[in-house]
Design an enzyme around this catalytic site. Sequence first.
Site, short mmCIF file in Angstrom:
data_model
loop_
_atom_site.label_atom_id
_atom_site.label_comp_id
_atom_site.label_asym_id
_atom_site.label_seq_id
_atom_site.Cartn_x
_atom_site.Cartn_y
_atom_site.Cartn_z
N GLY A 234 -119.74 -18.08 31.89
CA GLY A 234 -118.64 -17.13 31.81
C GLY A 234 -118.98 -16.02 30.86
O GLY A 234 -120.11 -15.91 30.37
N GLY B 3 -117.12 -13.41 27.67
CA GLY B 3 -115.98 -13.03 26.84
C GLY B 3 -116.26 -11.76 26.10
O GLY B 3 -117.14 -10.97 26.46
N GLY C 54 -119.90 -11.37 24.79
CA GLY C 54 -120.95 -11.31 25.78
C GLY C 54 -120.99 -12.57 26.61
O GLY C 54 -120.07 -13.40 26.54
N ASP D 101 -107.15 -16.62 16.32
CA ASP D 101 -107.21 -16.43 17.76
C ASP D 101 -107.12 -17.78 18.49
O ASP D 101 -107.88 -18.05 19.41
CB ASP D 101 -108.48 -15.69 18.17
CG ASP D 101 -108.36 -15.08 19.56
OD1 ASP D 101 -107.22 -14.82 20.00
OD2 ASP D 101 -109.39 -14.88 20.22
#
Length: 805
Positions: A494, A496, A499, A612
């Site tokens: 994946g 984000g 990178g 986060d």
Amino acid sequence: MATSEQLTSSGNTFELGFFSTGSTDLYLAIRMKNVPTKDIVWVANRDLAFSGSSVILTINGDGNLVIVDGRTTYRVSDGGPSSSQNLSATLLESGNLVLRNGSSDLLWQSFDYPLNTFLPGMKLGYNNKTGKVWSLTSWLDQQDPNKGDYELKMDPSKSNEVLLMRGTEILWSSGAWIGKGFTLMPEMRLNYIFNYTMYSDENETYFSYSLYNSSIITRFIIDVSGYIREFVWLENSQQWAYIWSQPRQFCDTYNSCGPFSICSKDTTSCRCFRGFYPLDRQGGQHGGCMRNMPIKCGNGDNKDGFLRMENVKYPLSLTQQTNPLNLFPSGPQVLISDATTCQDTCLNNCSCSAYAYNTSGHCLRWYGDILGLEQLSAKDPNGGTIFIKLAASGRGANKYLWIIAIPIVLLVFLPASIIVFRRTKSLKNQGEIDDKSQDILLFDVEMSITTSSREFSGSENSVKQKRKDTAFPLFNFASVSAATNNFSSENKLGEGGFGPVYKGKLLNGQEIAVKRLSKQSRQGLEELKNETMLIAKLQHRNLVRLLGCCLEQGENILIYEFMPNKSLDSFLFGSHNEGLLDWGTRVRIIEGIAQGLLYLHQYSRLRIIHRDLKASNILLDSEMNPKISDFGLARMFGGDKLQANTNRIVGTFGYMSPEYAMEGLFSVKSDVFSFGVLLLEIVSGKKNTGFYHSSSLNLIGHAWELWEGDRGVELMDPKLEDQVSYPMLLRYIHVALLCVQETAADRPTMSEVVPMLTNEHTVLNSPKKAAFCNARSATNNSNQSSSKPATFSANSITVSLMEPR
């Protein structure tokens, strides 16, 4: 009634007959007829089994129910009339076997002789006039209904309190009755199935319950292990659903750790008091502890002293004394008015093992073994201070440890420094490391020395062997490239904000996740270094483990342990592997995330704010255990610093607390807010900012509306309908709403949240209005209103996206 016959209640709910419990032996028993499991709820002859086909149940000439097999007569009922005329035995729809005469007078009932099952309408208590006791007793084992080791009963000397006993030993207490439940069983007050009652007059005192809906099938039992459990039958899945159990926590069981040992709920472990050592050297500290040095019980230089232990729950003990105390056996009763006098009375009594004193003038003393001491959190209002008596030599032992510790620390530090210096020099000569990377290597040496010193100072008997910490691993680019098949698209997991993330395999076969910082990334080397330095310090089972990094050829790469089940959002908001996220798994994930955050906020070397926390940053291992990831935006607080302010708002919309999103103010309460949002998402299976509702509220607002209308259960993910424990579900929603309150000061800390989630005894305050509860869904529009968002993170290692305010 013969062995081949059964007596059935009018509604076919229960049946009475001669049944086997697993062997060839027969027992006259009442069992549930309307469930496939045919659970036995009562046994008449628990202490004498019968065999053969000639056994019958009849009413004898004395008017009593008896079991006869031709050789033996076993009397089931007693106290009947002198004649058996006009008598009848009936099995009621409640499961109660009653013996009546012709005028319908009740002569005897099985409800007066409960075994291990407590049915609606039964009593648990005592009769003051006759001395009759209604109590539950466990079976001897799963197949033998004979009396086991455990009993659940009410003690007349303790006001309206239910106790779990093993012989004369108290194992657990319900606390006092407070209207609709007991003080230490809050789950009783958060239910819509059972109506609990306590009745007391001059004749009798008892606890009982009924069902709001009589069609519900329930079981309340004490099992062979001594656990009290409540179940409800689920017709759809044809199985029993667990509602609650007590004692729920390991520490809730009295004397779970043995003498002179303290129990910790956070770690479910036992620890010897300082100045004591385990009785069982191989078996650990669960078997109790004993003194290193015997107390002197004398005066002068050898006078004993006390070890101060704070934030504890006092041990249950029959030897505990409070004012007024008889300080002198032959003297008058006197009131202890100060702490010094309280201390002296224990110090001068050779049998006294500990004391406690409070400002209201109560002096408590314990004699002999200290049993059932429990460590509470620093914020727990129920915590007290206790003083454990120690020999003078035992109290002074610590000051001599550093005389030995200094040369040992030097022996550890000097070789480690030389190794790191040589390794750094070698890597620099090879062009594989720059000056910015040296602090990572040197920091690990500091960590190793700190750890070694801490381990040494924590022992009073021996120096623990230093664990073999190596310097923080630096991978070369060639090895990382080979592990990921040259960063092939087939290995890509994946992408984000930092990178792409790739799956890789090292030469030793270990699977890894590789986060490669993109040169175009908005978050650069500073964030990567921040994450590296932070996570290198952290060691917790619910935090993702950083294996190393690569800082050569212009690359900035982090190497993590591989998480085969990817991230939590793919299960909550995706369409695959739905069966893996059952209620039990969600509970484990919720509690794991809470423990990880608690470590970051309170138990790591520096207070760390994640900033986060979200579903895509919760990774799941092969057993679906959660691990918090992505520390690129995290910040450290040193000393007593509790909050900070920033002009750069970073994070993810929907998880930000209002004070952070609007003012740039962040603290541990910012993470608590994010945890509350995540908790709502886990129990509902809905995304906060992608939640669509007729009133266009986000998930927080929808949850608040349901809670205000006493409809919190409606928030539940429909996939959990046949699995969920409703009291636990409502408790989790309650905790989530406390976490997302608008004002940061109103929110609990994680040290308060963890016991709220794991300890049913913790009393919860009423939540104030949730933040953003009137905010419209940011993604809701006319083109999307009919569907949920289809996007979710598929990363094995996810990173946070900076969103506009």
